[in-house]
Design a protein around this motif. Structure first.
Motif, PDB file in Angstrom:
ATOM      1  N   PHE A 199     -52.609 -46.419 -36.999  1.00  0.00           N
ATOM      2  CA  PHE A 199     -51.853 -46.930 -37.892  1.00  0.00           C
ATOM      3  C   PHE A 199     -51.689 -46.518 -39.097  1.00  0.00           C
ATOM      4  CE2 PHE A 199     -52.136 -50.957 -34.654  1.00  0.00           C
ATOM      5  CZ  PHE A 199     -51.412 -50.224 -33.791  1.00  0.00           C
ATOM      6  N   ALA A 200     -52.683 -46.104 -39.752  1.00  0.00           N
ATOM      7  CA  ALA A 200     -52.486 -45.837 -41.148  1.00  0.00           C
ATOM      8  C   ALA A 200     -51.863 -44.213 -41.268  1.00  0.00           C
ATOM      9  CB  ALA A 200     -54.038 -45.773 -41.631  1.00  0.00           C
ATOM     10  N   ARG A 201     -51.474 -43.558 -40.203  1.00  0.00           N
ATOM     11  CA  ARG A 201     -51.056 -42.554 -40.317  1.00  0.00           C
ATOM     12  C   ARG A 201     -49.616 -42.336 -39.426  1.00  0.00           C
ATOM     13  NH1 ARG A 201     -55.953 -40.102 -38.711  1.00  0.00           N
ATOM     14  NH2 ARG A 201     -57.528 -39.808 -40.508  1.00  0.00           N
ATOM     15  N   LEU A 202     -49.354 -43.328 -38.845  1.00  0.00           N
ATOM     16  CA  LEU A 202     -48.165 -43.501 -38.230  1.00  0.00           C
ATOM     17  C   LEU A 202     -46.947 -43.591 -38.936  1.00  0.00           C
ATOM     18  CD1 LEU A 202     -47.684 -43.313 -35.167  1.00  0.00           C
ATOM     19  CD2 LEU A 202     -47.822 -46.012 -35.118  1.00  0.00           C
ATOM     20  N   GLU A 203     -46.083 -42.447 -38.757  1.00  0.00           N
ATOM     21  CA  GLU A 203     -44.858 -42.352 -39.608  1.00  0.00           C
ATOM     22  C   GLU A 203     -43.574 -42.861 -39.084  1.00  0.00           C
ATOM     23  OE1 GLU A 203     -45.169 -38.315 -40.577  1.00  0.00           O
ATOM     24  OE2 GLU A 203     -46.986 -38.729 -41.813  1.00  0.00           O
ATOM     25  N   THR A 204     -43.528 -42.719 -37.727  1.00  0.00           N
ATOM     26  CA  THR A 204     -42.278 -42.582 -36.761  1.00  0.00           C
ATOM     27  C   THR A 204     -42.515 -43.274 -35.614  1.00  0.00           C
ATOM     28  OG1 THR A 204     -41.309 -40.739 -37.758  1.00  0.00           O
ATOM     29  CG2 THR A 204     -40.202 -41.619 -35.741  1.00  0.00           C
ATOM     30  N   ILE A 205     -41.858 -44.523 -35.459  1.00  0.00           N
ATOM     31  CA  ILE A 205     -41.474 -45.260 -34.312  1.00  0.00           C
ATOM     32  C   ILE A 205     -40.290 -45.567 -33.938  1.00  0.00           C
ATOM     33  CG2 ILE A 205     -42.639 -47.139 -32.994  1.00  0.00           C
ATOM     34  CD1 ILE A 205     -44.367 -47.469 -35.505  1.00  0.00           C
ATOM     35  N   GLU A 206     -39.968 -44.840 -32.850  1.00  0.00           N
ATOM     36  CA  GLU A 206     -38.453 -44.740 -32.597  1.00  0.00           C
ATOM     37  C   GLU A 206     -38.055 -44.841 -30.893  1.00  0.00           C
ATOM     38  OE1 GLU A 206     -34.570 -41.637 -33.286  1.00  0.00           O
ATOM     39  OE2 GLU A 206     -36.769 -40.957 -33.406  1.00  0.00           O
ATOM     40  N   PRO A 207     -37.543 -45.933 -30.696  1.00  0.00           N
ATOM     41  CA  PRO A 207     -36.893 -45.878 -29.266  1.00  0.00           C
ATOM     42  C   PRO A 207     -35.969 -45.101 -28.960  1.00  0.00           C
ATOM     43  CG  PRO A 207     -36.139 -47.592 -30.386  1.00  0.00           C
ATOM     44  CD  PRO A 207     -36.802 -47.045 -31.411  1.00  0.00           C
ATOM     45  N   ILE A 208     -36.084 -44.319 -28.123  1.00  0.00           N
ATOM     46  CA  ILE A 208     -34.992 -43.081 -27.765  1.00  0.00           C
ATOM     47  C   ILE A 208     -34.724 -43.223 -26.152  1.00  0.00           C
ATOM     48  CG2 ILE A 208     -35.801 -41.394 -29.476  1.00  0.00           C
ATOM     49  CD1 ILE A 208     -37.507 -40.039 -27.419  1.00  0.00           C
ATOM     50  N   VAL A 209     -33.750 -42.342 -25.844  1.00  0.00           N
ATOM     51  CA  VAL A 209     -33.231 -42.366 -24.511  1.00  0.00           C
ATOM     52  C   VAL A 209     -33.440 -40.847 -24.181  1.00  0.00           C
ATOM     53  CG1 VAL A 209     -31.358 -42.594 -22.518  1.00  0.00           C
ATOM     54  CG2 VAL A 209     -31.679 -44.254 -24.634  1.00  0.00           C
ATOM     55  N   THR A 236     -44.710 -40.232 -34.463  1.00  0.00           N
ATOM     56  CA  THR A 236     -45.101 -38.972 -35.017  1.00  0.00           C
ATOM     57  C   THR A 236     -46.287 -39.503 -36.082  1.00  0.00           C
ATOM     58  OG1 THR A 236     -43.357 -39.277 -36.921  1.00  0.00           O
ATOM     59  CG2 THR A 236     -43.093 -37.780 -34.969  1.00  0.00           C
ATOM     60  N   GLY A 237     -47.350 -38.574 -36.347  1.00  0.00           N
ATOM     61  CA  GLY A 237     -48.213 -39.009 -37.291  1.00  0.00           C
ATOM     62  C   GLY A 237     -49.336 -38.176 -37.094  1.00  0.00           C
ATOM     63  N   SER A 238     -50.264 -38.027 -38.060  1.00  0.00           N
ATOM     64  CA  SER A 238     -51.520 -36.974 -38.260  1.00  0.00           C
ATOM     65  C   SER A 238     -51.264 -35.894 -37.475  1.00  0.00           C
ATOM     66  CB  SER A 238     -52.673 -37.845 -36.949  1.00  0.00           C
ATOM     67  OG  SER A 238     -52.919 -38.881 -37.587  1.00  0.00           O
ATOM     68  N   GLY A 239     -50.208 -35.190 -37.913  1.00  0.00           N
ATOM     69  CA  GLY A 239     -49.599 -33.913 -37.443  1.00  0.00           C
ATOM     70  C   GLY A 239     -49.300 -33.827 -35.910  1.00  0.00           C
ATOM     71  N   GLN A 240     -49.089 -35.035 -35.226  1.00  0.00           N
ATOM     72  CA  GLN A 240     -48.648 -34.805 -33.914  1.00  0.00           C
ATOM     73  C   GLN A 240     -47.206 -35.675 -33.526  1.00  0.00           C
ATOM     74  OE1 GLN A 240     -51.887 -36.486 -31.396  1.00  0.00           O
ATOM     75  NE2 GLN A 240     -52.937 -36.861 -33.187  1.00  0.00           N
ATOM     76  N   GLN A 241     -46.666 -35.317 -32.658  1.00  0.00           N
ATOM     77  CA  GLN A 241     -45.647 -35.907 -32.127  1.00  0.00           C
ATOM     78  C   GLN A 241     -45.450 -36.055 -30.648  1.00  0.00           C
ATOM     79  OE1 GLN A 241     -40.917 -35.574 -33.452  1.00  0.00           O
ATOM     80  NE2 GLN A 241     -41.302 -33.818 -32.027  1.00  0.00           N
ATOM     81  N   TRP A 242     -45.320 -37.486 -30.141  1.00  0.00           N
ATOM     82  CA  TRP A 242     -45.326 -37.738 -28.861  1.00  0.00           C
ATOM     83  C   TRP A 242     -43.878 -38.154 -28.313  1.00  0.00           C
ATOM     84  CZ3 TRP A 242     -50.048 -41.755 -28.923  1.00  0.00           C
ATOM     85  CH2 TRP A 242     -51.206 -41.064 -29.556  1.00  0.00           C
ATOM     86  N   VAL A 243     -43.568 -37.939 -27.139  1.00  0.00           N
ATOM     87  CA  VAL A 243     -42.486 -38.507 -26.543  1.00  0.00           C
ATOM     88  C   VAL A 243     -42.846 -39.122 -25.154  1.00  0.00           C
ATOM     89  CG1 VAL A 243     -40.191 -37.940 -25.544  1.00  0.00           C
ATOM     90  CG2 VAL A 243     -40.959 -36.753 -27.709  1.00  0.00           C
ATOM     91  N   VAL A 244     -43.139 -40.694 -25.293  1.00  0.00           N
ATOM     92  CA  VAL A 244     -43.826 -41.157 -24.258  1.00  0.00           C
ATOM     93  C   VAL A 244     -42.604 -42.000 -23.324  1.00  0.00           C
ATOM     94  CG1 VAL A 244     -45.268 -43.170 -23.752  1.00  0.00           C
ATOM     95  CG2 VAL A 244     -45.671 -41.596 -25.929  1.00  0.00           C
ATOM     96  N   PRO A 245     -42.428 -41.666 -22.205  1.00  0.00           N
ATOM     97  CA  PRO A 245     -41.528 -42.085 -21.421  1.00  0.00           C
ATOM     98  C   PRO A 245     -42.057 -43.557 -20.564  1.00  0.00           C
ATOM     99  CG  PRO A 245     -42.506 -40.289 -19.875  1.00  0.00           C
ATOM    100  CD  PRO A 245     -43.183 -40.270 -21.492  1.00  0.00           C
ATOM    101  N   ILE A 246     -41.441 -44.619 -21.386  1.00  0.00           N
ATOM    102  CA  ILE A 246     -42.018 -45.858 -20.764  1.00  0.00           C
ATOM    103  C   ILE A 246     -40.700 -46.947 -20.572  1.00  0.00           C
ATOM    104  CG2 ILE A 246     -42.125 -46.736 -23.250  1.00  0.00           C
ATOM    105  CD1 ILE A 246     -45.070 -47.678 -22.420  1.00  0.00           C
ATOM    106  N   ALA A 247     -41.105 -47.772 -19.610  1.00  0.00           N
ATOM    107  CA  ALA A 247     -39.940 -48.811 -19.502  1.00  0.00           C
ATOM    108  C   ALA A 247     -39.905 -49.760 -20.668  1.00  0.00           C
ATOM    109  CB  ALA A 247     -40.249 -49.608 -18.408  1.00  0.00           C
ATOM    110  N   ASP A 248     -38.772 -50.395 -21.057  1.00  0.00           N
ATOM    111  CA  ASP A 248     -38.501 -51.591 -22.137  1.00  0.00           C
ATOM    112  C   ASP A 248     -39.045 -50.955 -23.316  1.00  0.00           C
ATOM    113  OD1 ASP A 248     -38.054 -53.838 -23.220  1.00  0.00           O
ATOM    114  OD2 ASP A 248     -39.431 -54.793 -22.259  1.00  0.00           O
ATOM    115  N   SER A 249     -38.435 -49.593 -23.756  1.00  0.00           N
ATOM    116  CA  SER A 249     -39.002 -49.043 -24.884  1.00  0.00           C
ATOM    117  C   SER A 249     -38.931 -49.787 -26.236  1.00  0.00           C
ATOM    118  CB  SER A 249     -38.502 -47.297 -24.941  1.00  0.00           C
ATOM    119  OG  SER A 249     -36.878 -47.687 -25.189  1.00  0.00           O
TER     120      SER A 249
END
Length: 379
Positions: A199-209, A236-249
């Motif tokens: 969490f200390a490095r988490l920069e972006t938390i964005e619900p997308i479609v 995004t954070g720690s030099g990473q970017q994830w796109v996580v397909p999940i219900a109720d984003s």
């Protein structure tokens, strides 16, 4: 995000369900004891043995009960894993009560069928305990609400079309567990493919479609996430970017944001290039060791620790005299301590590799060649 019923109500329901699961196992032991008494009443005298009563059957299970209790305590923040802890005691209970007692064929009528049905009652009781434990975990983790966000419970969320891949929201980080590997080397030890962002490095938390233009999303350690059209969360954070397909984003993103705001952990240090390269070398040595005999993965050392600890307890219980008890417990205890230390060292290497799959100096994640989403909440 709704307020939810409150953690007091959730914990009350979960504890009641765990009590029900324990009651099912005790009831199975009582039924087995009654069956032995009925069979002994019509059988030869030598078949009537006090060792078959419910109390003695239960006493033979105490090491398994202690192991299950220890696992429940260790996983108290992960209620969705409680079902596996209870299997540690419910399966042995089913085994020792699965066979009808000697002399059952002499019984008549309902009593005969009641006793001979032991091979049915045992697996049914184990399955019922498992389902009740699943219910206890769901009471604490569903539905997603404000009370869960501040609870510190670890949530294991399924990905849409992700198979066994899980998105785990912990008390201080988010993790991707078992992402899909793309080559045989990555498939040797899948626990080395996990990723994490504190969490200390988490920069972006964005619900997308997701618009369905891409079917996979590459991750920085060479694994991929399978994508499908629908809601998702981008992190995004720690030099990473994830796109996580999940219900109720939307709710998932809000829950992660709430935990990031409420976190109490301090800033995490960034490893140097030398530390990172040393950790990567050790991780590859762990991967090359494979599984089974000679394996060096954290899960292998964890299993060794559990086995040596169980042997130490069993040796202390089985031997007579304090000298024999102490000697056996000491020998197996040394093995348990060795496995514990190796487990901690291997886990530290894997943890660094999860948080920094690429050299920290590489900076922010490279933008994807294709942008597989069409909208976001603008955050």
């Amino acid at each position: 995000m709704p307020a939810g019923p409150g953690m007091a109500a959730r914990w009350t329901a979960a504890v009641l369900l765990l009590g029900l699961a324990v009651s099912v196992m005790l009831a199975r032991l009582w039924v087995a004891g009654q069956a032995h008494e009925l069979a002994a009443a019509v059988g030869p005298v030598w078949r009537s043995h006090k060792g078959f009563d419910a109390r003695r059957l239960g006493a033979s299970l105490w090491p398994w009960a202690v192991a299950a209790g220890a696992l429940l305590i260790a996983q108290q923040r992960s209620p969705q894993l409680w079902r596996w802890a209870l299997l540690v005691v419910s399966v042995p209970t089913g085994f020792i009560t699965a066979l009808p007692p000697l002399g059952s064929s002499r019984l008549q009528g309902v009593e005969r069928w009641f006793v001979l049905a032991a091979p049915v009652w045992s697996p049914l009781s184990a399955a019922l305990v498992f389902l009740i434990a699943v219910g206890a975990g769901r009471v604490l983790t569903q539905p997603l609400a404000q009370d869960i966000a501040g609870s510190g419970l670890r949530l294991r969320l399924r990905l849409r079309g992700g198979g066994r891949t899980r998105f785990v929201v912990m008390e201080d980080r988010v993790r991707l567990v078992r992402p899909h590997h793309t080559d045989a080397v990555q498939g040797r030890l899948r626990e080395l493919n996990n990723l994490a962002i504190p969490f200390a490095r988490l920069e972006t938390i964005e619900p997308i479609v997701l618009d369905g233009t891409s079917t996979v999303y590459p991750l920085p350690n060479g694994t991929v996430l399978r994508l499908s059209e629908g809601s998702a969360v981008r992190l995004t954070g720690s030099g990473q970017q994830w796109v996580v397909p999940i219900a109720d984003s939307d709710r998932v993103a809000k829950l992660v944001r709430e935990r990031v705001r409420a976190r109490t952990s301090s800033e995490v240090s960034t490893p140097t290039a030398e530390q990172w390269r040393a950790a990567m070398r050790k991780r590859e040595l762990i991967r090359k060791s494979g599984t089974g005999k000679g394996g060096r993965a954290p899960s292998d050392y964890r299993l060794g620790f559990i086995l040596f600890t169980a042997l130490a307890v069993a040796s202390f219980d089985a031997n007579e005299g304090w000298v024999d008890k102490s000697a056996g417990a000491l020998v197996f205890g040394i093995g348990a301590v060795g496995c514990l230390m190796a487990w901690r060292n291997a886990a530290a290497v894997v943890r660094l590799a999860e948080e920094w799959p690429q050299l920290p100096a590489d900076g922010q994640p490279s933008p994807p060649q294709t942008r597989p989403w069409t909208s976001s909440d603008g955050r």
